[in-house]
Design a protein around this motif. Structure first.
Motif, PDB file in Angstrom:
ATOM      1  N   LYS A  20       0.855  -1.188   0.000  1.00 39.89           N
ATOM      2  CA  LYS A  20       0.000   0.000   0.000  1.00 39.89           C
ATOM      3  C   LYS A  20       0.891   1.238   0.000  1.00 39.89           C
ATOM      4  O   LYS A  20       1.934   1.256   0.653  1.00 39.89           O
ATOM      5  CB  LYS A  20      -0.911   0.023   1.235  1.00 39.89           C
ATOM      6  N   TRP A  21       0.474   2.286  -0.706  1.00 43.36           N
ATOM      7  CA  TRP A  21       1.177   3.557  -0.689  1.00 43.36           C
ATOM      8  C   TRP A  21       0.550   4.435   0.388  1.00 43.36           C
ATOM      9  O   TRP A  21      -0.656   4.698   0.348  1.00 43.36           O
ATOM     10  CB  TRP A  21       1.093   4.233  -2.042  1.00 43.36           C
ATOM     11  N   VAL A  22       1.358   4.919   1.337  1.00 44.76           N
ATOM     12  CA  VAL A  22       0.840   5.520   2.571  1.00 44.76           C
ATOM     13  C   VAL A  22       1.465   6.894   2.818  1.00 44.76           C
ATOM     14  O   VAL A  22       2.642   7.115   2.521  1.00 44.76           O
ATOM     15  CB  VAL A  22       1.132   4.591   3.777  1.00 44.76           C
ATOM     16  N   SER A  69       6.276  10.047   1.175  1.00 45.94           N
ATOM     17  CA  SER A  69       5.252   9.011   1.219  1.00 45.94           C
ATOM     18  C   SER A  69       5.988   7.677   1.339  1.00 45.94           C
ATOM     19  O   SER A  69       7.201   7.607   1.133  1.00 45.94           O
ATOM     20  CB  SER A  69       4.370   9.040  -0.025  1.00 45.94           C
ATOM     21  N   SER A 134      -0.683   7.741  -8.443  1.00 44.12           N
ATOM     22  CA  SER A 134      -1.117   6.989  -7.265  1.00 44.12           C
ATOM     23  C   SER A 134      -0.831   5.514  -7.515  1.00 44.12           C
ATOM     24  O   SER A 134      -0.293   5.147  -8.565  1.00 44.12           O
ATOM     25  CB  SER A 134      -2.611   7.204  -7.004  1.00 44.12           C
ATOM     26  N   GLN A 135      -1.229   4.661  -6.603  1.00 49.69           N
ATOM     27  CA  GLN A 135      -0.970   3.235  -6.778  1.00 49.69           C
ATOM     28  C   GLN A 135      -1.773   2.657  -7.937  1.00 49.69           C
ATOM     29  O   GLN A 135      -1.361   1.680  -8.562  1.00 49.69           O
ATOM     30  CB  GLN A 135      -1.279   2.463  -5.483  1.00 49.69           C
ATOM     31  N   ASN A 154      -6.669  11.047  -1.981  1.00 48.09           N
ATOM     32  CA  ASN A 154      -7.294  10.446  -0.817  1.00 48.09           C
ATOM     33  C   ASN A 154      -6.432  10.526   0.439  1.00 48.09           C
ATOM     34  O   ASN A 154      -5.217  10.333   0.389  1.00 48.09           O
ATOM     35  CB  ASN A 154      -7.630   8.975  -1.098  1.00 48.09           C
ATOM     36  N   GLU A 157      -3.198   8.235   1.686  1.00 50.54           N
ATOM     37  CA  GLU A 157      -2.544   7.566   0.572  1.00 50.54           C
ATOM     38  C   GLU A 157      -1.297   8.330   0.144  1.00 50.54           C
ATOM     39  O   GLU A 157      -1.242   9.546   0.222  1.00 50.54           O
ATOM     40  CB  GLU A 157      -3.502   7.427  -0.617  1.00 50.54           C
TER      41      GLU A 157
END
Length: 369
Positions: A20-22, A69, A134-135, A154, A157
Motif C-alpha cells: 500500500k502507498w501511505v 510518502s 497513485s498506486q 485520498n 494515501e
C-alpha cells in the motif's frame, strides 16, 4: 472572555495484506516489533527497512514522518492497525512544496478525500509531461491541463510526482479548510450501464497490492480502434497486470509489476469478451509515452473496425443470421451474451467470425419478420 479551542487529530492507519502507498498527516511512527510486527517491509524514496524473522526490523528507515510518502508491505494474511496521535504535520495554511527534477515521493497532508482537480487544476508550474501517480492511476500535464485517470486525492494515501524538467519547481497547495470533501457518487437506475463481459472473466482480474511499484504508460494503437469497444490490457506472461482507460484519444495504462519483467499487451473486445494478442513488448520501468509522443502499440489484427473479406457474406432471414465464407462464427448480444444464430428475438447483434483476412466483427439488426 478570551478563549481558544484546540483540536487534536489522530490518524487511524488500517492496512490489509500486500503493498500500500501511505502518507502520514498526524505524528510519527517508529518502526519496531511492538508497533509493526505485522509489517514485512517499508520503503521511502531514499531508505527501507525489512522485518527479518530473526532480527526484527533491519535497515536505515527507522521512523516514518512527513518527509516522504511510503510503500508498506503487510504480511500475507495479516492486517496492520495503528493510531498515530499529534498534529505536528497537519497544516491549515497554504502549503509550498518543492518538487525536484525526476521522481518525488510526496507526503499527502490532507486528512480528507478531495477531487484531484480541486487541488491541482491551478497547479500548472510543473513542466509539460510531468505526472502525479497513485498506486492505481495517474495524471499528466498537457497544454496547461491535467489529464488522466486519477479521480481523487485520498487521505492517508501516498503519491509520486514526476518533474519532467531539469530544475526544481515549487507548487502551492490549497489549505484543506477551503476544499470540499470528495465522496463517490453511485449511478442511478437510469444511468446504470449493462454489465460488461469483463466482469465474468477471471483472466482479466489483477491485484495491485502484490507489487510495490507500478508503470504508467500513455499509448496509442498503430491502427484505429473504437475506444468505446476495445481496451488495451497489460500482461506479464499469462497474468493480467492492470487496465487502461482512453482519455482524449490516448490509452492511459497503469501496470503493476517489478523490474526485469517483460510487459505484453492484449486487445480486449468489451462486447464479445475476446482477447487478441498485440505485437508490442516492453521492459517494466517507471513510465513510457506521453500525450505528444505516445507509445505506439503495434497490432496486426484484421477486423478491429469490422473490415471484411470479399468472400465473407452475412444475411438475415427472418429471425436467423446466415453467414457464408467464414469459420468459428459467434453471435453476441450488445451486452456480450453469446447466443445461437437461429430463432433470435428482434434486436441488434454482433457477429464475430474468422475469414481469410482475419477476424471480422459485424453489427447486424434482426427485425424478426
Amino acid at each position: 472572555i478570551d478563549s481558544k479551542a484546540y483540536v487534536s487529530i489522530t490518524q487511524h492507519i488500517t492496512l490489509g495484506e500486500g503493498w500500500k502507498w501511505v502518507s502520514l498527516y498526524s505524528g510519527t511512527v517508529g518502526l519496531s516489533l511492538d508497533v509493526a510486527h505485522d509489517v514485512q517491509e517499508v520503503r521511502s524514496q531514499t531508505a527501507l527497512t525489512y522485518n527479518d524473522p530473526k532480527f526484527g526490523f533491519f535497515g536505515t528507515l527507522e521512523v516514518l514522518d512527513g518527509t516522504s510518502s511510503y510503500k508498506f508491505c503487510v504480511k500475507e494474511g495479516q492486517k496492520f492497525e495503528h493510531l498515530v496521535s499529534g498534529t505536528d504535520l497537519y497544516q491549515t495554511q497554504l502549503r509550498t512544496v518543492a518538487i525536484q527534477p525526476g521522481w518525488n515521493w510526496v507526503n499527502n497532508l490532507y486528512c480528507k478525500n478531495h477531487t484531484f482537480n480541486e487541488i491541482f487544476a491551478k497547479v500548472l508550474d510543473l513542466p509539460e509531461d510531468s505526472r502525479i501517480v497513485s498506486q492505481t492511476g495517474f495524471m499528466t500535464l498537457n497544454n496547461n491541463q491535467w489529464q488522466g485517470t486519477l479521480e481523487s486525492f485520498n487521505a492517508g494515501e501516498g503519491y509520486l510526482i514526476y518533474n519532467a524538467g531539469t530544475e526544481a519547481k515549487k507548487i502551492e497547495l490549497i489549505p484543506e479548510q477551503y476544499l470540499k470533501v470528495f465522496t463517490t457518487q453511485s449511478a442511478t437506475i437510469e444511468e446504470a450501464q449493462p454489465m460488461s463481459v469483463k466482469a465474468n472473466m477471471p483472466e482479466l482480474t489483477y491485484n495491485p497490492s502484490k507489487f510495490a511499484d507500478n508503470m504508467t504508460i500513455i499509448a496509442k494503437l498503430s491502427q484505429t480502434a473504437n475506444a468505446e469497444r476495445y481496451e488495451i490490457v497489460p500482461f506479464v506472461g499469462n497474468e493480467c497486470r492492470g487496465e487502461s482507460k482512453v482519455v482524449n484519444g490516448r490509452y492511459f495504462i497503469t501496470v503493476h509489476g517489478e523490474n526485469k519483467e517483460n510487459i505484453s499487451f492484449k486487445l480486449f473486445d468489451k462486447i464479445t469478451g475476446e482477447l487478441m494478442s498485440l505485437d508490442t513488448n516492453i521492459p517494466f520501468s517507471m513510465m513510457a509515452g506521453s500525450m505528444s509522443k505516445p507509445l505506439t502499440i503495434q497490432s496486426s489484427i484484421s477486423g478491429v473496425e469490422g473490415i471484411g473479406s470479399e468472400n465473407f457474406d452475412i444475411s438475415v432471414e427472418g429471425n436467423n443470421i446466415i453467414v457464408n465464407g467464414a469459420e468459428n462464427v459467434k453471435v453476441f448480444t450488445v451486452n456480450g451474451v453469446q447466443v445461437t444464430t437461429e430463432n433470435l428475438i428482434p434486436g441488434v447483434y454482433i457477429v464475430k467470425a474468422e475469414t481469410a483476412n482475419g477476424i471480422v466483427n459485424r453489427k447486424v439488426y434482426v427485425k424478426g419478420y
